[in-house]
Enzyme design. Structure first.
Site, mmCIF file in Angstrom:
data_model
loop_
_atom_site.group_PDB
_atom_site.id
_atom_site.type_symbol
_atom_site.label_atom_id
_atom_site.label_comp_id
_atom_site.label_asym_id
_atom_site.label_seq_id
_atom_site.Cartn_x
_atom_site.Cartn_y
_atom_site.Cartn_z
ATOM 1 N N HIS A 45 12.745 -2.005 3.065
ATOM 2 C CA HIS A 45 12.080 -0.751 3.446
ATOM 3 C C HIS A 45 12.967 0.408 3.056
ATOM 4 O O HIS A 45 14.160 0.418 3.396
ATOM 5 C CB HIS A 45 11.806 -0.698 4.952
ATOM 6 C CG HIS A 45 10.908 -1.804 5.394
ATOM 7 N ND1 HIS A 45 9.564 -1.821 5.095
ATOM 8 C CD2 HIS A 45 11.167 -2.952 6.044
ATOM 9 C CE1 HIS A 45 9.029 -2.933 5.571
ATOM 10 N NE2 HIS A 45 9.980 -3.645 6.146
ATOM 11 N N ARG A 58 5.146 11.106 -2.360
ATOM 12 C CA ARG A 58 4.728 10.824 -0.985
ATOM 13 C C ARG A 58 5.883 11.070 -0.004
ATOM 14 O O ARG A 58 6.934 10.415 -0.104
ATOM 15 C CB ARG A 58 4.331 9.338 -0.907
ATOM 16 C CG ARG A 58 4.061 8.846 0.477
ATOM 17 C CD ARG A 58 3.973 7.323 0.508
ATOM 18 N NE ARG A 58 3.703 6.865 1.846
ATOM 19 C CZ ARG A 58 3.920 5.635 2.279
ATOM 20 N NH1 ARG A 58 4.407 4.712 1.451
ATOM 21 N NH2 ARG A 58 3.656 5.297 3.511
ATOM 22 N N TYR A 83 10.872 9.107 1.980
ATOM 23 C CA TYR A 83 10.940 8.017 0.998
ATOM 24 C C TYR A 83 11.729 8.358 -0.266
ATOM 25 O O TYR A 83 11.889 7.514 -1.140
ATOM 26 C CB TYR A 83 9.522 7.570 0.620
ATOM 27 C CG TYR A 83 8.751 7.021 1.808
ATOM 28 C CD1 TYR A 83 9.189 5.874 2.461
ATOM 29 C CD2 TYR A 83 7.609 7.658 2.291
ATOM 30 C CE1 TYR A 83 8.505 5.368 3.561
ATOM 31 C CE2 TYR A 83 6.919 7.163 3.387
ATOM 32 C CZ TYR A 83 7.370 6.017 4.015
ATOM 33 O OH TYR A 83 6.703 5.514 5.108
ATOM 34 N N PRO A 91 0.783 -1.232 0.000
ATOM 35 C CA PRO A 91 0.000 0.000 0.000
ATOM 36 C C PRO A 91 0.818 1.286 0.000
ATOM 37 O O PRO A 91 1.827 1.386 0.708
ATOM 38 C CB PRO A 91 -0.804 -0.102 1.297
ATOM 39 C CG PRO A 91 -0.854 -1.538 1.613
ATOM 40 C CD PRO A 91 0.368 -2.163 1.022
ATOM 41 N N ASN A 92 0.357 2.206 -0.786
ATOM 42 C CA ASN A 92 0.867 3.588 -0.873
ATOM 43 C C ASN A 92 2.216 3.726 -1.578
ATOM 44 O O ASN A 92 2.671 4.841 -1.818
ATOM 45 C CB ASN A 92 0.943 4.243 0.524
ATOM 46 C CG ASN A 92 -0.410 4.252 1.212
ATOM 47 O OD1 ASN A 92 -1.375 4.720 0.624
ATOM 48 N ND2 ASN A 92 -0.492 3.704 2.402
ATOM 49 N N GLU A 102 13.135 -8.765 2.644
ATOM 50 C CA GLU A 102 12.228 -7.680 3.028
ATOM 51 C C GLU A 102 12.977 -6.356 2.813
ATOM 52 O O GLU A 102 14.146 -6.231 3.188
ATOM 53 C CB GLU A 102 11.876 -7.854 4.515
ATOM 54 C CG GLU A 102 11.017 -6.754 5.088
ATOM 55 C CD GLU A 102 10.752 -6.969 6.586
ATOM 56 O OE1 GLU A 102 11.136 -8.026 7.140
ATOM 57 O OE2 GLU A 102 10.168 -6.057 7.197
ATOM 58 N N ARG A 144 11.857 5.169 13.468
ATOM 59 C CA ARG A 144 10.572 5.860 13.347
ATOM 60 C C ARG A 144 9.635 5.460 14.495
ATOM 61 O O ARG A 144 10.091 4.976 15.524
ATOM 62 C CB ARG A 144 9.983 5.578 11.957
ATOM 63 C CG ARG A 144 10.929 6.063 10.846
ATOM 64 C CD ARG A 144 10.373 5.806 9.470
ATOM 65 N NE ARG A 144 9.137 6.553 9.248
ATOM 66 C CZ ARG A 144 8.291 6.298 8.253
ATOM 67 N NH1 ARG A 144 8.559 5.327 7.388
ATOM 68 N NH2 ARG A 144 7.184 7.015 8.124
ATOM 69 N N ASN A 158 8.472 -5.303 -0.415
ATOM 70 C CA ASN A 158 8.255 -4.178 0.502
ATOM 71 C C ASN A 158 6.755 -4.157 0.800
ATOM 72 O O ASN A 158 5.970 -3.665 -0.010
ATOM 73 C CB ASN A 158 8.696 -2.843 -0.113
ATOM 74 C CG ASN A 158 8.536 -1.697 0.883
ATOM 75 O OD1 ASN A 158 7.883 -1.844 1.911
ATOM 76 N ND2 ASN A 158 9.128 -0.557 0.564
ATOM 77 N N ALA A 212 2.840 -0.579 4.818
ATOM 78 C CA ALA A 212 2.242 -0.608 6.160
ATOM 79 C C ALA A 212 1.818 -2.018 6.580
ATOM 80 O O ALA A 212 1.716 -2.318 7.782
ATOM 81 C CB ALA A 212 1.047 0.335 6.200
HETATM 82 C C1 DQA Z 1 7.938 1.374 4.334
HETATM 83 C C2 DQA Z 1 7.872 1.573 5.850
HETATM 84 C C3 DQA Z 1 6.452 1.318 6.366
HETATM 85 O O1 DQA Z 1 6.411 1.524 7.777
HETATM 86 C C4 DQA Z 1 5.478 2.276 5.723
HETATM 87 O O2 DQA Z 1 4.160 2.001 6.160
HETATM 88 C C5 DQA Z 1 5.572 2.246 4.233
HETATM 89 C C6 DQA Z 1 6.893 2.212 3.618
HETATM 90 C C7 DQA Z 1 9.319 1.767 3.744
HETATM 91 O O3 DQA Z 1 9.595 1.377 2.626
HETATM 92 O O4 DQA Z 1 10.089 2.472 4.404
HETATM 93 O O5 DQA Z 1 4.573 2.344 3.541
HETATM 94 O O6 DQA Z 1 7.727 0.005 4.051
#
Ligand code: DQA
Length: 152
Positions: A99, A18, A23, A10-11, A97, A106, A73, A76
């Site tokens: 990020h 964003r 990011y 998501p996102n 994984e 954070r 990735n 959330a």
């Molecule tokens: C994320 C970190 C997550 O906590 C966040 O919700 C994201 C992006 C990252 O790539 O840093 O959407 O996965």
């Protein structure tokens, strides 16, 4: 040809605009192109997918169960999704994984991951470079696996 999956949750479709201070300014299309091109150079196919829906991510993974490696990735869903974790376990594909941000620097709720204990490893806080390093790792891993198989 082996296949590496690149799956973003998501996102992450909004990368580029964003919260760029967290990011970065690279878009997801750009990341997918860079990963795909690095894999092509190593004679590996790339299948990339992003969704904002947990169910779609799970359904997509089920369909890709013959792939060889997963770069993930979960966004959330990292911190919430037993369903996506179970899907990753069910398809039995080795994965990393990723990020972009350092989740450990954070908010407290980002410190726990439903994926880190079942991943080969995790790259956090390295921005886009994390995806590219993970890509190199996947290519080396698959190359090593092919060498081992040919020696059997
Ligand atoms: C994320 C970190 C997550 O906590 C966040 O919700 C994201 C992006 C990252 O790539 O840093 O959407 O996965």
């Amino acid at each position: 040809m082996p296949t590496v999956l690149l799956l973003n949750g998501p996102n992450l479709n909004l990368l580029g605009s964003r919260e760029p201070e967290i990011y970065g300014s690279t878009t997801l299309t750009d990341i997918e192109a860079q990963v795909s091109s690095a894999l092509r150079e190593r004679k590996i196919e790339c299948e990339a997918f992003q969704s904002n829906s947990e169910g779609e991510l799970i359904d997509w993974l089920h369909k890709q169960r013959d792939a060889d490696f997963l770069l993930l990735n979960p966004g959330a869903l990292t911190h919430t999704s037993v369903g996506l974790r179970d899907a990753v376990l069910a398809i039995e594909i080795p994965f990393l994984e990723i990020h972009l941000s350092n989740v450990h620097q954070r908010e407290e709720f980002r410190h726990h991951s439903y994926f880190s204990d079942i991943a080969i490893g995790a790259l956090v806080g390295l921005g886009v470079k994390g995806y590219l390093l993970a890509t190199q790792f996947a290519a080396d891993y698959l190359e090593q696996k092919a060498i081992s198989a040919s020696n059997d």
